[in-house]
Design an enzyme around this catalytic site. Sequence first.
Site, PDB file in Angstrom:
ATOM      1  CG  ASP A   1     -16.171  19.833   2.001  1.00  0.00           C
ATOM      2  OD1 ASP A   1     -17.368  19.662   2.297  1.00  0.00           O
ATOM      3  OD2 ASP A   1     -15.375  20.438   2.739  1.00  0.00           O
TER       4      ASP A   1
ATOM      5  CG  ASP B   1       5.588  -4.390 -15.086  1.00  0.00           C
ATOM      6  OD1 ASP B   1       6.055  -5.485 -14.722  1.00  0.00           O
ATOM      7  OD2 ASP B   1       5.025  -4.216 -16.175  1.00  0.00           O
TER       8      ASP B   1
ATOM      9  CG  HIS C   1      -9.583  -7.305   5.727  1.00  0.00           C
ATOM     10  ND1 HIS C   1     -10.074  -6.090   5.285  1.00  0.00           N
ATOM     11  CD2 HIS C   1     -10.642  -8.153   5.712  1.00  0.00           C
ATOM     12  CE1 HIS C   1     -11.362  -6.198   5.033  1.00  0.00           C
ATOM     13  NE2 HIS C   1     -11.739  -7.425   5.282  1.00  0.00           N
TER      14      HIS C   1
ATOM     15  CE  LYS D   1     -10.778  -6.601   1.279  1.00  0.00           C
ATOM     16  NZ  LYS D   1     -10.679  -7.903   1.837  1.00  0.00           N
TER      17      LYS D   1
END
Length: 426
Positions: A133, A341, A334, A336
Amino acid sequence: MGLSEALSWYLVPRPLFRGGHQVELLRGGDQLFPAMIRAIERARHEVWLATYIFHDDVATRAVERALVQAARRGVRVRVVIDGFGSHDSLDPIEPRLRAAGVAVAVFRPLSRWTHWLQPGQLRRLHMKLCVVDGETGFVGGINLIDDRIDLHHGRTELPRLDFAVQLRGPLAEAMAHATRAMWSRAWFGRDWQQELRSLLLAGHPVRRARALLRQMRLTRRSPHQLPLLEQTLAPVQAAFVVRDNIRQRRTIERAYIDAIRQARERIWLISPYFYPGQEFRRALCRAARRGVQVRLLMQGKPDYRIAAMAARVLYDELMACGVEIHEYTPAFLHAKVMLVDEHWATVGSSNIDPISLLLNLEANLIVRDEAFGAELAREIGRAIAVAEPVTPQRLRSGRWLVMMQRALVAWIAHVYLRVAGVTGRY
């Protein structure tokens, strides 16, 4: 970096941050799939989904049922699936979805041998997006596959390490637009001759062509862009960044490198496929030399031998600069993600290798928020705690072998990129 390269770098679009978001970090499909299902079950108007892998297993059939039920109650459901990543599972899944009223588009299908000869087949849809939506979006590195199933190694005891983000707020619409664009590109590629014929026969072909091109762009300027002051003051700032082969060729790479250059305390990075270009490696080394804690978490249980070799041939160079490297061994890795900081974090589909940074269609979310950064830091810390540190003693053995492997990896990467149509220096 030469003068021309330096100037061209500043032509790369920067991430555009907007405020007013709620974000939740999700670990693995065990957390992502139930959250997606709850959102899809509440859908009123439309659901858009894009994925590299749509596997046929118990965990993903629950997501499939939610999509089917939404379509049957009148919700517009559109799914785009990569033809290579899901090659082995399309035959059972696609007919079931279509029979229930779900519109399915396959991005660069490989159902016939002639498809392999088409240009651009090495440039894959690698995004993992779901938007409901235009209000709730999911983005990350998690494919639609059970956490304990690996396509090449079968069932595993422990779940793979992976992350996604659930987002509510203005950027959900940008994510929806990117997913619609991928669906449009896949659909046009499927019926491009019919589309071209209808375009030429249209009453206003130029206007129709412009509309079609706008529909295929992964990003667009929002007419509802917040003023800069509101962006600064609003809570949970986030930016949605994509990589495509038109206008956003190096946007994700620049977002990473700019954040690394600005780091003051720490850079924690997880990537299963890690073979960055010279500028990326130089940024990491400079950060480590100026006292920033640079920690990399790599695969210790490789799923592809050549990918593991590509990362390991760089260990010597990076560790000489003071970069810490750990290998995750409990299960397949897997994820990523990168944390810089206390407040800058990214979660997405892009690996740090030439395939993701120069070829594939990718999507990442960048979040500027200390609470989100603290949560991601806890997850990364837990993963590093059970990982194996890479030591200089381990690297001293087989230096000649490492040099030969590095030359081999560089040659393979060079050939692969040239076949894919990428020129220039990486």
